[in-house]
Scaffold this motif. Structure first.
Motif, short mmCIF file in Angstrom:
data_model
loop_
_atom_site.label_atom_id
_atom_site.label_comp_id
_atom_site.label_asym_id
_atom_site.label_seq_id
_atom_site.Cartn_x
_atom_site.Cartn_y
_atom_site.Cartn_z
N UNK A 17 -9.55 16.59 -1.56
CA UNK A 17 -9.11 16.48 -0.16
C UNK A 17 -7.61 16.69 -0.07
N UNK A 18 -6.92 16.17 -1.05
CA UNK A 18 -5.48 16.35 -1.08
C UNK A 18 -5.11 17.82 -1.12
N UNK A 41 -6.08 2.46 6.49
CA UNK A 41 -5.51 3.73 6.02
C UNK A 41 -6.07 4.09 4.65
N UNK A 42 -6.14 3.08 3.78
CA UNK A 42 -6.64 3.40 2.44
C UNK A 42 -8.11 3.79 2.48
N UNK A 99 -13.03 13.45 -4.95
CA UNK A 99 -12.84 13.44 -3.49
C UNK A 99 -11.38 13.30 -3.09
N UNK A 100 -10.70 12.39 -3.75
CA UNK A 100 -9.31 12.14 -3.36
C UNK A 100 -8.45 13.37 -3.63
N UNK A 101 -8.57 13.90 -4.85
CA UNK A 101 -7.72 15.03 -5.22
C UNK A 101 -8.08 16.29 -4.45
N UNK A 138 -7.56 15.65 11.13
CA UNK A 138 -6.30 14.99 10.79
C UNK A 138 -5.11 15.88 11.09
N UNK A 190 1.79 1.77 -3.38
CA UNK A 190 0.66 2.33 -4.12
C UNK A 190 0.58 3.83 -3.91
N UNK A 191 0.77 4.21 -2.64
CA UNK A 191 0.67 5.65 -2.34
C UNK A 191 1.77 6.42 -3.07
N UNK A 201 0.83 -1.21 0.00
CA UNK A 201 0.00 0.00 0.00
C UNK A 201 0.86 1.26 0.00
N UNK A 245 -7.95 7.38 4.74
CA UNK A 245 -7.05 8.50 4.41
C UNK A 245 -6.47 8.37 3.01
N UNK A 246 -7.34 8.04 2.08
CA UNK A 246 -6.86 7.81 0.73
C UNK A 246 -6.30 9.07 0.09
N UNK A 247 -6.77 10.24 0.57
CA UNK A 247 -6.34 11.50 -0.05
C UNK A 247 -4.88 11.80 0.21
N UNK A 297 -15.82 16.89 4.88
CA UNK A 297 -14.44 16.55 4.55
C UNK A 297 -13.49 17.55 5.19
#
Lengths: 551, 252
Positions: free
Chosen positions: A445-446, B199-200, A441-443, A417, A381-382, A378, B203-205, A410
């Motif tokens: 939030x990033x 975690x994935x 969502x992923x981007x 966090x 992957x990250x 993982x 906290x995937x972002x 979010x």
């Protein structure tokens, strides 16, 4: 070149512009100084020449009239003031003294008292001497070098008084002095002269005038020029005080100094203007080069009608950019390719580990090994995701997988966090509930988390962060404020450039690569929004994301 | 490339939903099929685009798991053809961000869901279940085990819809993340959840988020729960992950 040198950003000691202006101004000043020196010298000489000419002209005119003796002072004065006389020399500070062939000295009214004839000519005979000499003479006027002089009849008895003084007095009083010789009465003589044409031809031309010498005499604290000229037995002294000369010289200087200062100022202003103009291409090129970040490598510096050197510089720079772009393009493609190539193996790895874990007994030791493997997979992957995100963001080709997404929740989560991973941070939040948007969502939030991390990373001892999310006027606005060092306007653009770190200290302390803000901005841009630095002062720094609400 | 079709019969779930997996990588297909079957689905696998389209048209599947990069027709083409012909079969796309490019919006119009590679097979199973559940909300015949809105473990109960946690009937205040974490752990009480998956899922972002973030939240969650009287409900499995202990003596 070692790494340290590569990282260092150079700042010149003196601005090239200042230096150029200095050189320009210095050169122009020297030029003006030399030039004005020459002009002053020449003008001074012209003045001297003019005075000299005046002296000579006065000498020439002083001889106007018949040679020999003057009948009277009146006659002499008349000559001085008539059109043909000294008055035409155009100056009031020329004064004359004329000694006729009898040795008598006539002095014009304006003859300065302090300038006694003895200071510029041979012994002047006393009245007594002159009378004696006159009596013993057969024919005055023929005798050259007559040592005597005439005196006014009134002063004849005044033996002790200065002959010159008494003579002068007479002159001033306008009393006539005339010769008593050969039985000619003054009236006769005067009458005989009555018909003398005032503007009549001078029997003497300048050629007959013999300039003896020019003396400089000091008397009464002033300098005097005395020109002695002779012609046909007459001696003429033309005197000139140098005071007017000094005055004119001073006037000249008075004109020169302001003119010089004005010229100097003009020169300075002109050099500033010229240098700024000449250096404008450098400024433009610098600005454009700054605007070309790693992301905008496609851009080139626009060629303009600049001087050859700059055109050459621009070309060289653009060629370098082309090579850079090629290199970056390769690495971007490389990043994307690597990510793509890793995708399948990673899926295989994780899915097979998962399968093994499913098969394994929960108490088995192998489970630990498998979980460890899954962890590493993982992480891989990250890293891959990050590589892909970076290369996509840098090339501006992010792919969005939009979903309806609660930004309110979010944002709350991300703040939580931030609290979890940071210490001692005081976070204030003002989050409007139920703000939704169609975002990846992923981007997204990033991007928001990058902004929060940035607020934490660039904080100071105040350790304050505040976050506000609201929705109005068709825009969703997320503001992140933090206490911390001021971002200068120069830095403001650079913080959105890849691999830019605000300062060296942060570079060493934190693991960040200076990617957070540029990536966040790229993500927001891909969503059709804007991320910008709102303000930065001593109170703190505010960044804001603005996202148009889609219908 | 020879076409292979494999039918994996699941004796326990005869009436289970039928899922077709179109995926060219055999190793992925193996694991995915196993995971889906394990979850009670009847899964078939085709490894080419053309074969996949054919199977999808004739097989009468409830759901398609469709990879994009395939020999022959690619995933987008299959999706397009199926939708053109009026098929309403549920479709879950296996995508990756780098292969989507401009086709994202187009694909989103046709597919019911997507999952980006690399993924955990468990995520895939959850998505498949969710899709099928959404498609037949009234059908509670047991084809798909409907996750309860309320989950119990020991003296702890969690209401997913209301986002409420109660210990012996007394509400416990949890933050969003704490709830998310507890909810994730309680989806399968008694099952060990590996760290990587937690975690994935949560906290995937954070592409480079700190690893210790999970430990921080576990600590906080434990402290909250033990304050509320539900201590020791989260068990650490060293080197693996966490799980929620199911207390059998209590009623679920």
């Amino acid at each position: 070149m070692n790494n340290e040198e590569r990282k260092r950003s150079f700042s010149g000691v003196v601005s090239f512009r200042t230096r150029l202006i200095g050189v320009f101004a210095f050169s122009i000043t020297v030029l003006i100084l030399v030039f004005s020196g020459i002009v002053y010298f020449q003008l001074n000489r012209l003045i001297l020449d003019e005075f000299d000419k005046m002296l000579h002209a006065a000498a020439a005119r002083g001889f106007t009239g018949p040679p020999g003796r003057f009948i009277s002072l009146r006659h002499f004065e008349h000559l001085l003031t008539s059109n043909s006389g000294i008055a035409r020399a155009g100056t009031e500070y020329i004064f004359l003294a004329r000694r006729d062939d009898t040795g008598r000295l006539f002095v014009s009214r304006n003859w300065p008292e302090e300038l006694h004839p003895s200071s510029f000519t041979e012994k002047v005979p006393t009245d007594q001497e002159w009378k004696q000499a006159l009596k013993s003479r057969k024919r005055p006027g023929v005798h050259e070098g007559w040592p005597g002089r005439m005196d006014s009849p009134q002063d004849r008895d005044d033996q002790n008084s200065s002959s010159f003084g008494s003579f002068r007095r007479g002159f001033r009083q306008g009393r006539g002095l005339f010769l008593e010789e050969d039985g000619l009465s003054s009236i006769d003589f005067g009458l005989s002269f009555r018909g003398y044409p005032e503007r009549g031809p001078d029997r003497r031309t300048e050629n007959h005038i013999l300039i003896q010498e020019k003396k400089t005499v000091s008397a009464g604290g002033e300098e005097w020029w005395i020109l002695e000229a002779r012609s046909a037995g007459d001696t003429l002294f033309v005197g000139l005080g140098t005071k007017p000369l000094e005055t004119r010289r001073k006037a000249l200087i008075q004109i020169f100094i302001p003119a010089y200062l004005t010229a100097l100022l003009l020169a300075l202003a002109t050099s500033v203007w010229l240098v700024s103009r000449a250096l404008r291409p450098i400024r433009v090129i610098t600005r454009e080069a700054e605007a070309i970040s790693t992301k905008g490598l496609k851009k080139r510096i626009a060629g303009r009608a600049y001087d050859k050197e700059f055109a050459h510089l621009i070309n060289t720079f653009n060629e370098m950019l082309s090579r850079l772009e090629e290199g970056f393009g390769r690495s971007e493609r490389f990043g994307a390719t690597v990510a793509h190539q890793l995708r399948t193996p990673l899926t295989v790895l994780s899915s097979q580990i998962e399968r093994e874990m499913l098969r394994e007994d929960p108490s088995s030791d192998r489970l630990t090994v498998l979980a460890g493997l899954l962890d590493e997979t993982d992480k891989l992957r990250r890293t891959t995701d990050q590589l892909l995100l970076l290369s996509r963001a840098e090339s501006g080709s992010l792919v969005l997988l939009r979903e309806n997404f609660s930004l309110s929740r979010e944002t709350e989560r991300l703040i939580e966090d931030l609290e979890a991973v940071s210490s001692g941070l005081r976070i204030r939040k003002d989050i409007s509930p139920d703000v939704y948007a169609r975002v990846d969502p992923v981007l997204f939030s990033n991007a928001v988390f990058n902004l929060l991390v940035n607020a934490e990373k660039h904080n100071d001892e105040r350790r304050e962060v505040s976050v506000r999310l609201d929705q109005r006027n068709g825009f969703i606005r997320l503001e992140v404020f933090n206490t911390g060092p001021v971002i200068t306007p120069e830095e403001a653009n650079r913080i959105f450039q890849y691999f830019y770190q605000q300062d060296q200290a942060h570079r060493e302390q934190k693991e960040g690569l200076g990617l957070g803000l540029p990536i966040a901005r790229e993500i927001v841009h891909a969503h059709g929004g804007e991320l910008e630095l709102v303000s930065s002062d001593s109170r703190g720094t505010t960044f804001a994301i603005e996202l148009p609400i889609e219908n | 490339m020879p076409e292979t079709t494999r039918s994996i019969a699941n004796p326990e779930a005869v009436r289970a939903s039928r899922v077709l997996l179109i995926e060219d990588d055999e190793r992925i297909a193996d694991s995915v099929c196993e995971a889906l079957n394990h979850a009670g689905f009847q899964t078939e696998w085709v490894n080419t685009g053309d074969g996949g389209l054919e199977a999808a048209r004739t097989g009468g599947f409830d759901l398609l798991v469709l990879d994009i990069v395939l020999p022959g027709l690619d995933g987008f083409q299959i999706l397009g053809k199926l939708r053109e012909s009026g098929s309403s079969t549920l479709i879950l796309m296996l995508t990756s961000r780098d292969s989507l490019e401009d086709r994202v919006e187009g694909f989103r119009g046709g597919a019911d869901d997507y999952l980006t590679k690399p993924f955990f097979t468990e995520e895939l199973v959850v998505r498949v279940e969710a899709l099928l559940r959404r498609a037949s909300p009234s059908d509670s015949s047991g084809r798909i085990k409907n996750p309860a809105a309320s989950i119990h473990a020991g003296n702890l109960s969690l209401d997913r819809l209301r986002r409420e946690v109660k210990v012996e009937g007394r509400p416990v205040e949890l933050t969003l993340r704490e709830f998310d974490l507890l909810e994730y752990l309680m989806r399968a009480p008694g099952t060990v959840r590996p760290r990587a998956k937690i975690i994935k899922a949560l906290w995937n972002y954070g592409m480079s988020s700190q690893d210790n973030i999970l430990d921080v939240y576990i600590r906080r969650l434990r402290s909250r729960l033990s304050d509320a009287g539900a201590s020791d409900i989260i068990e650490t499995i060293r080197g693996v992950g966490y799980r929620v202990i199911v207390d059998d003596s209590k009623e679920g």
